[in-house]
Each structure stands twice: as structure tokens, then as C-alpha cells.
Design an enzyme around this catalytic site. Sequence first.
Site, PDB file in Angstrom:
ATOM      1  N   THR A   1      12.659  -2.296   1.839  1.00  0.00           N
ATOM      2  CA  THR A   1      12.904  -3.267   2.908  1.00  0.00           C
ATOM      3  C   THR A   1      13.658  -4.500   2.419  1.00  0.00           C
ATOM      4  O   THR A   1      14.478  -5.063   3.138  1.00  0.00           O
ATOM      5  CB  THR A   1      11.540  -3.740   3.485  1.00  0.00           C
ATOM      6  OG1 THR A   1      10.806  -2.588   3.867  1.00  0.00           O
ATOM      7  CG2 THR A   1      11.714  -4.650   4.666  1.00  0.00           C
TER       8      THR A   1
ATOM      9  N   ASP B   1       5.774   0.332  -0.884  1.00  0.00           N
ATOM     10  CA  ASP B   1       4.813   1.419  -0.639  1.00  0.00           C
ATOM     11  C   ASP B   1       4.336   2.111  -1.921  1.00  0.00           C
ATOM     12  O   ASP B   1       3.163   2.419  -2.059  1.00  0.00           O
ATOM     13  CB  ASP B   1       5.406   2.462   0.314  1.00  0.00           C
ATOM     14  CG  ASP B   1       5.536   1.932   1.730  1.00  0.00           C
ATOM     15  OD1 ASP B   1       4.984   0.843   2.004  1.00  0.00           O
ATOM     16  OD2 ASP B   1       6.171   2.602   2.566  1.00  0.00           O
TER      17      ASP B   1
ATOM     18  N   ASP C   1      14.076   4.671   0.258  1.00  0.00           N
ATOM     19  CA  ASP C   1      12.760   4.188   0.680  1.00  0.00           C
ATOM     20  C   ASP C   1      11.816   4.607  -0.446  1.00  0.00           C
ATOM     21  O   ASP C   1      11.948   5.718  -0.985  1.00  0.00           O
ATOM     22  CB  ASP C   1      12.346   4.868   1.988  1.00  0.00           C
ATOM     23  CG  ASP C   1      11.040   4.308   2.534  1.00  0.00           C
ATOM     24  OD1 ASP C   1      11.086   3.624   3.563  1.00  0.00           O
ATOM     25  OD2 ASP C   1       9.972   4.570   1.935  1.00  0.00           O
ATOM     26  N   SER C   2      10.873   3.764  -0.790  1.00  0.00           N
ATOM     27  CA  SER C   2      10.073   4.080  -1.978  1.00  0.00           C
ATOM     28  C   SER C   2       9.146   5.279  -1.762  1.00  0.00           C
ATOM     29  O   SER C   2       8.553   5.773  -2.708  1.00  0.00           O
ATOM     30  CB  SER C   2       9.298   2.865  -2.466  1.00  0.00           C
ATOM     31  OG  SER C   2       8.145   2.661  -1.705  1.00  0.00           O
ATOM     32  N   SER C   3       9.052   5.775  -0.546  1.00  0.00           N
ATOM     33  CA  SER C   3       8.304   7.020  -0.329  1.00  0.00           C
ATOM     34  C   SER C   3       9.021   8.193  -1.004  1.00  0.00           C
ATOM     35  O   SER C   3       8.405   9.226  -1.264  1.00  0.00           O
ATOM     36  CB  SER C   3       8.184   7.325   1.161  1.00  0.00           C
ATOM     37  OG  SER C   3       7.593   6.242   1.802  1.00  0.00           O
TER      38      SER C   3
ATOM     39  N   THR D   1     -12.862   5.760 -10.292  1.00  0.00           N
ATOM     40  CA  THR D   1     -13.710   5.462  -9.130  1.00  0.00           C
ATOM     41  C   THR D   1     -12.899   5.210  -7.854  1.00  0.00           C
ATOM     42  O   THR D   1     -11.793   4.670  -7.909  1.00  0.00           O
ATOM     43  CB  THR D   1     -14.630   4.246  -9.388  1.00  0.00           C
ATOM     44  OG1 THR D   1     -15.351   3.961  -8.184  1.00  0.00           O
ATOM     45  CG2 THR D   1     -13.877   3.009  -9.809  1.00  0.00           C
ATOM     46  N   GLN D   2     -13.490   5.590  -6.725  1.00  0.00           N
ATOM     47  CA  GLN D   2     -12.870   5.291  -5.424  1.00  0.00           C
ATOM     48  C   GLN D   2     -13.046   3.819  -5.060  1.00  0.00           C
ATOM     49  O   GLN D   2     -12.401   3.326  -4.145  1.00  0.00           O
ATOM     50  CB  GLN D   2     -13.516   6.149  -4.327  1.00  0.00           C
ATOM     51  CG  GLN D   2     -13.226   7.622  -4.473  1.00  0.00           C
ATOM     52  CD  GLN D   2     -13.883   8.474  -3.409  1.00  0.00           C
ATOM     53  OE1 GLN D   2     -14.323   7.980  -2.374  1.00  0.00           O
ATOM     54  NE2 GLN D   2     -13.939   9.765  -3.651  1.00  0.00           N
ATOM     55  N   CYS D   3     -13.948   3.126  -5.754  1.00  0.00           N
ATOM     56  CA  CYS D   3     -14.153   1.700  -5.469  1.00  0.00           C
ATOM     57  C   CYS D   3     -12.914   0.915  -5.867  1.00  0.00           C
ATOM     58  O   CYS D   3     -12.244   1.248  -6.838  1.00  0.00           O
ATOM     59  CB  CYS D   3     -15.336   1.151  -6.260  1.00  0.00           C
ATOM     60  SG  CYS D   3     -16.903   1.827  -5.723  1.00  0.00           S
TER      61      CYS D   3
ATOM     62  N   THR E   1      -2.654  -2.529  -6.806  1.00  0.00           N
ATOM     63  CA  THR E   1      -2.769  -1.561  -5.713  1.00  0.00           C
ATOM     64  C   THR E   1      -2.208  -2.223  -4.462  1.00  0.00           C
ATOM     65  O   THR E   1      -2.447  -3.420  -4.238  1.00  0.00           O
ATOM     66  CB  THR E   1      -4.270  -1.264  -5.438  1.00  0.00           C
ATOM     67  OG1 THR E   1      -4.817  -0.701  -6.614  1.00  0.00           O
ATOM     68  CG2 THR E   1      -4.468  -0.303  -4.296  1.00  0.00           C
TER      69      THR E   1
HETATM   70  N1  ASP Z   1       8.782   1.756   3.337  1.00  0.00           N
HETATM   71  C1  ASP Z   1       9.278   0.698   2.519  1.00  0.00           C
HETATM   72  C2  ASP Z   1       9.367   1.220   1.093  1.00  0.00           C
HETATM   73  O1  ASP Z   1       8.377   1.272   0.406  1.00  0.00           O
HETATM   74  C3  ASP Z   1       8.402  -0.504   2.608  1.00  0.00           C
HETATM   75  C4  ASP Z   1       8.859  -1.633   1.726  1.00  0.00           C
HETATM   76  O2  ASP Z   1      10.025  -1.729   1.345  1.00  0.00           O
HETATM   77  O3  ASP Z   1       8.051  -2.488   1.386  1.00  0.00           O
HETATM   78  O4  ASP Z   1      10.428   1.568   0.663  1.00  0.00           O
END
Ligand code: ASP
Length: 348
Positions: A15, A92, A59-61, A279-281, A167
Site C-alpha cells: 500500500t 500483511d 502485494d505482500s500476500s 504457543t498460540q498465546c 506480529t
Molecule cells: N495488502 C497489502 C500488502 O500487504 C497491505 C499493506 O500494504 O499494508 O501488500
Amino acid sequence: MTNKPNILLIYTGGTIGMVKDYKTNALIAFDFSQIVEKIPELQQLNCQIESISFDEAIDSSNMNTAYYLEIVEIIEENYTRFDGFVILTGSDTMSYTSSAISFMLENLQKPIIFTGSQLPIGDLRTDAKENLITSIEIASATRNGKPIISEVCLYFEYKLYRANRTTKISSEQFEAFTSMNFPPLAESGVHLNFNEHLVHQIEGGEKKIIVRKNLVNEIVILKLFPGISKVVVESILNISNLRGVVLETYGSGNAPNSKNFIELLRNAINKGIKIVNVTQCKSGSVMMGHYDTSLLLKEIGVVNGKDITTESAVAKLMYLLNENLSIVEFKHFFEKSLRGELTDKYHF
Ligand code: ASP
């Protein structure tokens, strides 16, 4: 020639690098080579800035280990010419990426600051400018001729964190990240205050940077939940070529102690699969053996992730699995802090 620090901005996408097209209202990526012209404030910083972008912003996905390699190779090529690096990625997966980069670079003696934003840099209410400007300031900061920061960090919304402790906690708040098990390395208010006693200290003289380029990604995160079925656990542990598992357990590292479940894990470990207990915590540590429900995990050879985050455990597993370590060595190195990613003191 100037004595100003040289900072390399590496733009991978996300973004932060977008501007609004006011005719269409759509967000579009802008040409990062013009960043200094687009954000004139950058000229007021006491450093020389150059930038380099991924051929195609992502996009970082879509981040993956091939892109991790691209990032470390850019750093390697430019390591001697620049005093600090600011890496812009989408938020992300920023904790995964920055954790991985921290393991891929050994003997790092310069600052690498990851940042991004929740709103595009061209948006009126953007958080991008503060995040970017302060990240560059942090990457340029020196004390007695040496960089104050010499590790991989993540800066977001007035806080500088050790990257492999972070995180993402919010998809909406500007304060998108946290580091529950380790305090911020710096906080930005009227002054930029470094917690210098917490930052990684460079020991000895100049050390040559070592770049680890091979990561193993035949790994899985297995998150437990009450009612998880035997067939699901069995199928996951029998994925062909599986090399490692981040086992997300309850509380202080607890899991079902039924014979069935333990046998599945034991068989996987006997096949050479490394299983790490995380841990999930969101805060606190795994303490294997503290409860009866983690005693057997310890006995069958599950590795103690202590207070590491899942993101960092994934990165550390990818890194250590490539090192061809024996079971004993793997356990030793995983349970020990290599880049400040976990707290050594938890000996259970
Ligand atoms: N979906 C975007 C990404 O991780 C969100 C961001 O840029 O913060 O690429």
C-alpha cells in the site's frame, strides 16, 4: 563527496507505494525512482537516498522465498556502498519477511529497517510519510561513528521493533504491529529515543557478512484446536517431503496427551521431521514439562520454541533445515537465540 550517510530504499510493493488517481479514485502504484521528488520532505533529511524497486511491485500476500532471495541479493550487492537500508513491503506478511531476512544475514553490522503503511503515501491522512521518514532517520542514526542499529528491525507507528519479534495485529489501526515478548528498540515522539541497552551490539571488529541463500519451504504450520481429528493430523504429518512442522499449541506449550496423537508425532519425528512447539498465546513462553500435557512432547523430541513468534519460527525452520544438522544440533540451535528472536533464559 559528502559525509552524509547513504541510504538505500528498496521498494517491493504494498500500500505504501500507491497514490490515488483522483479522476478514477483507484489506487495505483507510483514510480519509486521519483520518490525524492514526490516527497520533498526527504530532501531535508541528513542523508543521501537512492532507491531500487522490484521490477513488478507485489502485494505482500504474494511474498515468497524467491522474493526473499531477491531482497538479500540487493542488500549483498549494495552492502559496502550504503550505510543503511529501508525496505518497503506490504504490512500483511512483513513480520514473516523481515524475520526471514534476519536469519538470512549473518554478521550484519548495518541497519535494515522494514516499514510500510496502512494508507497509501498519496492519501491525505496517510501514515506512510511518518513511517518512511522516521525509518530513514533510524537507518542513518550513528553514535561515535557507528550505526546505532545493526540488526533487522520493523518500524511502524512510532515504534521500532526487532523484526523477528513482531506480529501484525490490526488490519485497520495505524498501530498495526506488536512485539509482545520483547520491548521496542526505539520510540519516536518529540525525540527519537533509542533503548540502546536492548539493541544488538556489534562484538569485535569488522566481520564479513554471510548471506544464507537457501531456505527449505517444505514445512507446515499445524495449529491445534479442540476436536482436531486424527485423520487431519495424520494427513498433514504424511505430506510427502515434509521436513518441518511449527506446532501451534495451547498456553505454555500444551497439547493432547492421547496415545494416538503422541504416536503420530513420534512417527513423524522418527522419519526425521523436525517439530517445533510454539504457543498460540500472543505473549509468554512454551515451558515443556510444566504441565503433564507437554511432558510427552518433550520426551518424544519436540523442540522447544520458547517465546518465539510463529512468523519467526517459520523463518528459523526454513533456515536451519537447510543446514543439515543432526537432531541434537537442530534442537540446540533452534532453542538458542541466533538473532535475538527468542529469550534464552527459558530452560525447561
Ligand atoms: N495488502 C497489502 C500488502 O500487504 C497491505 C499493506 O500494504 O499494508 O501488500
